[in-house]
Write a protein that holds these residues in place. Structure first.
Motif, PDB file in Angstrom:
ATOM      1  N   THR A 231       0.910  -1.272   0.084  1.00 47.30           N
ATOM      2  CA  THR A 231       0.129   0.048  -0.078  1.00 47.30           C
ATOM      3  C   THR A 231       0.823   1.173  -0.008  1.00 47.30           C
ATOM      4  N   THR A 232       2.272   1.101   0.029  1.00 52.88           N
ATOM      5  CA  THR A 232       2.857   2.273  -0.001  1.00 52.88           C
ATOM      6  C   THR A 232       4.373   1.905  -0.801  1.00 52.88           C
ATOM      7  N   TRP A 233       5.043   2.970  -0.831  1.00 51.92           N
ATOM      8  CA  TRP A 233       6.459   2.666  -1.602  1.00 51.92           C
ATOM      9  C   TRP A 233       7.355   3.939  -0.803  1.00 51.92           C
ATOM     10  N   TYR A 234       8.824   3.683  -1.285  1.00 49.67           N
ATOM     11  CA  TYR A 234       9.768   4.414  -0.780  1.00 49.67           C
ATOM     12  C   TYR A 234      10.949   4.917  -1.896  1.00 49.67           C
ATOM     13  N   TRP A 235      11.079   5.999  -1.816  1.00 53.89           N
ATOM     14  CA  TRP A 235      12.019   6.506  -2.990  1.00 53.89           C
ATOM     15  C   TRP A 235      13.397   7.166  -2.307  1.00 53.89           C
ATOM     16  N   GLN A 236      14.539   6.627  -3.271  1.00 52.42           N
ATOM     17  CA  GLN A 236      15.808   7.084  -2.518  1.00 52.42           C
ATOM     18  C   GLN A 236      16.468   7.840  -3.814  1.00 52.42           C
ATOM     19  N   GLY A 237      17.195   9.028  -3.553  1.00 43.38           N
ATOM     20  CA  GLY A 237      17.839   9.463  -4.621  1.00 43.38           C
ATOM     21  C   GLY A 237      18.698  10.730  -4.462  1.00 43.38           C
ATOM     22  N   LYS A 238      18.932  11.686  -5.272  1.00 40.27           N
ATOM     23  CA  LYS A 238      19.704  12.735  -5.077  1.00 40.27           C
ATOM     24  C   LYS A 238      18.932  14.144  -5.240  1.00 40.27           C
ATOM     25  N   THR A 239      19.323  15.122  -4.478  1.00 41.83           N
ATOM     26  CA  THR A 239      19.058  16.501  -4.594  1.00 41.83           C
ATOM     27  C   THR A 239      19.682  17.138  -5.907  1.00 41.83           C
ATOM     28  N   ARG A 240      19.254  18.395  -6.021  1.00 39.10           N
ATOM     29  CA  ARG A 240      19.958  19.156  -6.910  1.00 39.10           C
ATOM     30  C   ARG A 240      21.210  19.625  -6.373  1.00 39.10           C
ATOM     31  N   GLN A 241      21.385  19.669  -5.018  1.00 37.48           N
ATOM     32  CA  GLN A 241      22.595  19.931  -4.363  1.00 37.48           C
ATOM     33  C   GLN A 241      23.655  18.859  -4.277  1.00 37.48           C
ATOM     34  N   GLY A 242      23.089  17.616  -4.695  1.00 36.18           N
ATOM     35  CA  GLY A 242      24.022  16.432  -4.594  1.00 36.18           C
ATOM     36  C   GLY A 242      23.652  15.595  -3.213  1.00 36.18           C
ATOM     37  N   LEU A 243      22.899  15.776  -2.615  1.00 40.38           N
ATOM     38  CA  LEU A 243      22.586  15.544  -1.098  1.00 40.38           C
ATOM     39  C   LEU A 243      21.632  14.093  -1.442  1.00 40.38           C
ATOM     40  N   GLU A 244      21.657  12.949  -0.640  1.00 43.35           N
ATOM     41  CA  GLU A 244      21.226  11.892  -0.564  1.00 43.35           C
ATOM     42  C   GLU A 244      19.731  12.261   0.085  1.00 43.35           C
ATOM     43  N   GLU A 245      18.639  11.927  -0.599  1.00 40.73           N
ATOM     44  CA  GLU A 245      17.315  11.942   0.188  1.00 40.73           C
ATOM     45  C   GLU A 245      16.619  10.819   0.155  1.00 40.73           C
ATOM     46  N   ASN A 246      15.987  10.309   1.239  1.00 40.62           N
ATOM     47  CA  ASN A 246      14.886   9.443   1.234  1.00 40.62           C
ATOM     48  C   ASN A 246      13.413   9.848   1.544  1.00 40.62           C
ATOM     49  N   ILE A 247      12.632   9.354   0.950  1.00 40.36           N
ATOM     50  CA  ILE A 247      11.201   9.938   0.912  1.00 40.36           C
ATOM     51  C   ILE A 247      10.156   8.607   1.140  1.00 40.36           C
ATOM     52  N   GLN A 248       9.725   8.660   2.283  1.00 41.96           N
ATOM     53  CA  GLN A 248       8.827   7.347   2.650  1.00 41.96           C
ATOM     54  C   GLN A 248       7.424   7.398   2.829  1.00 41.96           C
ATOM     55  N   LYS A 249       6.615   6.374   2.798  1.00 43.45           N
ATOM     56  CA  LYS A 249       5.192   6.268   2.670  1.00 43.45           C
ATOM     57  C   LYS A 249       4.660   7.020   1.724  1.00 43.45           C
ATOM     58  N   LEU A 250       5.016   6.866   0.196  1.00 44.54           N
ATOM     59  CA  LEU A 250       4.511   7.565  -0.593  1.00 44.54           C
ATOM     60  C   LEU A 250       3.155   6.787  -1.158  1.00 44.54           C
ATOM     61  N   PRO A 251       2.232   7.423  -1.859  1.00 43.04           N
ATOM     62  CA  PRO A 251       0.787   6.724  -2.035  1.00 43.04           C
ATOM     63  C   PRO A 251       1.361   6.018  -3.533  1.00 43.04           C
ATOM     64  N   VAL A 252       0.749   4.875  -3.733  1.00 48.78           N
ATOM     65  CA  VAL A 252       0.751   4.178  -4.830  1.00 48.78           C
ATOM     66  C   VAL A 252      -0.068   4.971  -5.911  1.00 48.78           C
ATOM     67  N   PRO A 253       0.590   5.199  -6.904  1.00 45.26           N
ATOM     68  CA  PRO A 253      -0.136   6.147  -8.151  1.00 45.26           C
ATOM     69  C   PRO A 253      -0.948   5.321  -9.008  1.00 45.26           C
ATOM     70  N   GLN A 254      -1.913   5.821  -9.553  1.00 48.68           N
ATOM     71  CA  GLN A 254      -2.864   5.015 -10.495  1.00 48.68           C
ATOM     72  C   GLN A 254      -1.969   4.849 -11.839  1.00 48.68           C
ATOM     73  N   LEU A 255      -0.995   5.850 -12.164  1.00 48.29           N
ATOM     74  CA  LEU A 255      -0.125   5.660 -13.193  1.00 48.29           C
ATOM     75  C   LEU A 255       1.063   4.725 -12.826  1.00 48.29           C
TER      76      LEU A 255
END
Length: 424
Positions: A231-255
């Motif tokens: 029912t959820t998902w997590y994203w990990q990547g980089k910001t514009r400044q080159g910093l690592e970022e983790n985003i938790q509990k994202l809604p599952v998209p229709q797309l």
């Protein structure tokens, strides 16, 4: 009648379709660049995002548009082709541009083209650029039509390049291998401008082009990634400044969730802040007609029957559609009504979908590129499927019950034809 005297959008579109049909493809940037330069439209917005790829372009644009408009930015989006009407191709903050605004844009572009001949698609791109400039959009999102390097959208320099996926399609124009096609799509990259590749399997030619133009490359599975739960998902990547970022509990998209992952990386590279709530709400809200679109219609007994519309027209899209059908089973039968272009890999599309289809119906649409029903019927028979031809959608619905579903698939033309019938 001179087009400069046209006052109605339908007159402009009729002139466009009769003098330069959309099926007449003429790749190249010389003509469109001259016209955009004449009209001072080479930079239609302070920030331009160009989206290329074999599949997932439309979903990526829809997700970006939903997130950024929800965050309060003035956003223009150009996509193609359309399903119901031409206005769908050009939107300002999610709203289709009016007939009057499009007429004004056509008049201006026709005046500035002078002796330059423009194809249907080139005209559409130039009209979109005019509409974006007039609306003072902050961010313009441009969906590539075919390939990338020689596509009309590539006359406009992007500030961020996105390539969603690469698979075999349009081989007559782009090449016979994944690497050749990827090289054409990588033509949207610019020196020093960030580029995102949204599929875990990255063609070498994508990497080579990024190195050649010194474009920072953000790859799915390397610079950014996701993990998915029920029912959820997590994203990990980089910001514009080159910093690592983790985003938790994202809604599952229709797309498609893969495109949502790519879009989050794009948002993190923008000079425009977007909050977690704006990101989540934009992902949940995004919709796109003709991509696993469900419509409920009544059969002759007034029972509800689910009809699924999907424009899948190449092997990669068919595999994704099959996954969605398998994850979304029905207790009854799944019937498919299919019509395709003859220059598509229709044999692979049918073979990929065959395990999840109980009954097939073949059709065709009005186009010089349309695949004959007899040829499509032979392919279905070779897969061992039962098949009927030229059966109206209403008749297929009438032989279905509330536990069955009907899939309309094969191209934008197919979905446009039958989706319009379903919603009338």
């Amino acid at each position: 009648m001179s087009p400069t005297t046209f006052k109605q959008l339908n007159d402009w579109l009729h002139w466009l379709e009769t003098t330069r049909p959309e099926t007449n493809i003429e790749l190249g940037l010389t003509r469109i660049h001259k016209v955009l330069d004449n009209a001072r439209l080479l930079k239609p917005a302070p920030f331009v995002i160009t989206v290329a790829g074999t599949n997932g372009k439309g979903s990526t644009v829809a997700l970006l548009e939903s997130i950024l408009t929800g965050a309060g930015y003035n956003v223009g989006a150009y996509t193609s082709p359309h399903i119901h009407r031409f206005n769908e191709r050009i939107r300002i903050n999610g709203v289709e541009v009016s007939d009057q605004s499009l007429c004004e844009a056509f008049c201006d572009i026709d005046r500035h083209r002078k002796d330059n001949w423009l194809s249907y698609f080139e005209f559409a791109v130039a009209v979109a650029a005019y509409c974006f400039k007039q609306a003072d959009v902050e961010i313009a999102i441009m969906e590539v039509g075919l390939g990338g390097r020689l596509d009309a959208t590539n006359a406009i320099d992007p500030d961020l390049s996105i390539i969603t996926t690469v698979d075999l399609d349009h081989q007559d124009w782009l090449g016979d291998t994944i690497e050749e096609i990827a090289r054409e799509k990588a033509g949207i990259m610019r020196p020093g401008v960030p580029a995102i590749y949204g599929d875990p399997s990255v063609p070498e030619s994508i990497i080579e082009q990024a190195i050649a133009v010194e474009a920072p490359l953000y790859r799915r599975g390397t610079e950014f990634n996701i993990s998915v739960e029920k029912t959820t998902w997590y994203w990990q990547g980089k910001t514009r400044q080159g910093l690592e970022e983790n985003i938790q509990k994202l809604p599952v998209p229709q797309l498609v969730i893969d495109n949502a992952a790519t879009v989050i990386q794009a948002v993190k590279l923008l000079p425009y802040p977007v909050s977690y709530d704006q990101l989540s709400e934009g992902i949940a809200r995004a919709r796109l007609s003709g991509r696993y679109t469900k419509v409920v219609v009544e059969n002759k007994n007034n029972d509800p029957v689910e009809v699924v519309f999907d424009v899948a027209h190449n092997p990669q899209a068919a595999r994704k559609l099959r996954e969605r059908l398998e994850q979304d089973p029905v207790p009854g039968k799944t019937r498919a009504l299919i019509a395709m272009y003859r220059d598509k890999d229709y044999k692979s599309v049918v073979n990929i979908l065959a395990p999840v289809i109980d009954e097939w119906y073949v059709s065709e649409f009005d186009s010089p590129r349309a695949l004959a029903m007899s040829d499509l019927k032979d392919v279905v028979k070779d897969c061992g499927g039962s098949v009927g031809d030229n059966t109206p959608m209403t008749d297929i619905v009438d032989c279905s019950s509330s536990i069955d579903r009907l899939l309309i698939v094969g191209s934008f033309q197919t979905v446009s034809l039958y989706l319009n019938q379903a919603v009338e």
